[in-house]
Design a protein around this motif. Structure first.
Motif, PDB file in Angstrom:
ATOM      1  N   HIS A  15      -2.452  -1.060  -0.312  1.00  0.00           N
ATOM      2  CA  HIS A  15      -3.138  -0.714  -1.552  1.00  0.00           C
ATOM      3  C   HIS A  15      -2.875  -1.723  -2.661  1.00  0.00           C
ATOM      4  O   HIS A  15      -3.170  -1.488  -3.815  1.00  0.00           O
ATOM      5  CB  HIS A  15      -2.719   0.688  -2.011  1.00  0.00           C
ATOM      6  CG  HIS A  15      -3.376   1.782  -1.222  1.00  0.00           C
ATOM      7  ND1 HIS A  15      -2.785   3.010  -1.035  1.00  0.00           N
ATOM      8  CD2 HIS A  15      -4.549   1.823  -0.575  1.00  0.00           C
ATOM      9  CE1 HIS A  15      -3.594   3.763  -0.295  1.00  0.00           C
ATOM     10  NE2 HIS A  15      -4.661   3.069  -0.006  1.00  0.00           N
ATOM     11  N   GLY A  16      -2.296  -2.817  -2.282  1.00  0.00           N
ATOM     12  CA  GLY A  16      -1.971  -3.853  -3.265  1.00  0.00           C
ATOM     13  C   GLY A  16      -3.184  -4.343  -4.013  1.00  0.00           C
ATOM     14  O   GLY A  16      -3.188  -4.386  -5.245  1.00  0.00           O
ATOM     15  N   GLU A  17      -4.227  -4.652  -3.287  1.00  0.00           N
ATOM     16  CA  GLU A  17      -5.433  -5.175  -3.924  1.00  0.00           C
ATOM     17  C   GLU A  17      -6.049  -4.140  -4.854  1.00  0.00           C
ATOM     18  O   GLU A  17      -6.528  -4.446  -5.933  1.00  0.00           O
ATOM     19  CB  GLU A  17      -6.440  -5.580  -2.849  1.00  0.00           C
ATOM     20  CG  GLU A  17      -7.470  -6.555  -3.363  1.00  0.00           C
ATOM     21  CD  GLU A  17      -6.822  -7.751  -4.023  1.00  0.00           C
ATOM     22  OE1 GLU A  17      -7.159  -8.014  -5.194  1.00  0.00           O
ATOM     23  OE2 GLU A  17      -5.974  -8.412  -3.396  1.00  0.00           O
TER      24      GLU A  17
ATOM     25  N   ALA B 209      -3.944  -3.867  -8.006  1.00  0.00           N
ATOM     26  CA  ALA B 209      -4.186  -5.053  -8.822  1.00  0.00           C
ATOM     27  C   ALA B 209      -5.503  -4.908  -9.582  1.00  0.00           C
ATOM     28  O   ALA B 209      -5.579  -5.183 -10.780  1.00  0.00           O
ATOM     29  CB  ALA B 209      -4.224  -6.287  -7.930  1.00  0.00           C
ATOM     30  N   ALA B 210      -6.518  -4.438  -8.882  1.00  0.00           N
ATOM     31  CA  ALA B 210      -7.844  -4.263  -9.496  1.00  0.00           C
ATOM     32  C   ALA B 210      -7.780  -3.224 -10.604  1.00  0.00           C
ATOM     33  O   ALA B 210      -8.314  -3.432 -11.698  1.00  0.00           O
ATOM     34  CB  ALA B 210      -8.844  -3.839  -8.430  1.00  0.00           C
TER      35      ALA B 210
ATOM     36  N   TYR C 215       1.439  -3.335  -1.628  1.00  0.00           N
ATOM     37  CA  TYR C 215       0.851  -4.205  -0.605  1.00  0.00           C
ATOM     38  C   TYR C 215       1.341  -3.770   0.767  1.00  0.00           C
ATOM     39  O   TYR C 215       0.686  -3.994   1.773  1.00  0.00           O
ATOM     40  CB  TYR C 215       1.237  -5.663  -0.863  1.00  0.00           C
ATOM     41  CG  TYR C 215       0.335  -6.340  -1.870  1.00  0.00           C
ATOM     42  CD1 TYR C 215      -1.023  -6.502  -1.580  1.00  0.00           C
ATOM     43  CD2 TYR C 215       0.822  -6.816  -3.075  1.00  0.00           C
ATOM     44  CE1 TYR C 215      -1.873  -7.120  -2.483  1.00  0.00           C
ATOM     45  CE2 TYR C 215      -0.014  -7.438  -3.983  1.00  0.00           C
ATOM     46  CZ  TYR C 215      -1.360  -7.588  -3.693  1.00  0.00           C
ATOM     47  OH  TYR C 215      -2.193  -8.201  -4.589  1.00  0.00           O
TER      48      TYR C 215
ATOM     49  N   GLY D 292       0.223 -12.810  -9.316  1.00  0.00           N
ATOM     50  CA  GLY D 292       0.439 -11.636  -8.474  1.00  0.00           C
ATOM     51  C   GLY D 292       1.454 -10.640  -8.988  1.00  0.00           C
ATOM     52  O   GLY D 292       1.824  -9.693  -8.303  1.00  0.00           O
TER      53      GLY D 292
END
Length: 116
Positions: free
Chosen positions: A72-74, A77-78, A68, A90
């Motif tokens: 690039h956290g999202e 996660a994806a 994050y 999270g």
DNA sequence: AGTTTGACTTGTT
DNA sequence: TAACAAGCCAAAC
């Protein structure tokens, strides 16, 4: 002797889908205990030439996504969710998702068996 | 070739 | 339980 970078990439590539490892763990397996931070540096500098490296399977000691910090956290996660690694609040439940060599298949075993 | 930065970890306050 | 600080290793400047 192979560069630390190469070793790290090799370790990360050895992580099976649906499982995760921590930075410190990768450092340990790469032969440089305590170099968790350096592992992050390597993954941060990943290039297309490095091939397919499942960097999304690398999380911090808390099971959280340190990516994050670089935005690039999202994405991570994806990617994890797409690989069958659901995130709880999270973060990834290490006690049942953390992978160790020789533990190639016990995904839902749920007994935890980290080498001490 | 030296200095700075950081996708970390662990212990203390 | 949460926030702060110090330590450690490699890569980037």
């Amino acid at each position: 002797m192979e560069s630390f970078r190469a070793s790290v990439l090799r370790v990360v590539r050895s992580v099976p889908q649906g499982r995760v490892v921590t930075y410190g763990q990768v450092a340990l397996l790469a032969g440089r205990p305590g170099a968790a931070r350096a592992v992050g540096a390597v993954l941060r500098g990943l290039r297309a030439a490095d091939g397919d490296v499942p960097w999304q399977r690398v999380v911090n000691a808390s099971g959280g996504l340190s990516t994050y910090k670089v935005g690039h956290g999202e994405l991570q996660a994806a990617l994890l969710r797409a690989e069958g690694t659901p995130l709880t609040d999270g973060r990834v439940p290490l006690y049942e998702r953390q992978w160790w060599p020789d533990d190639e298949l016990s995904a839902g075993g749920g007994h935890g068996g980290q080498p001490t």
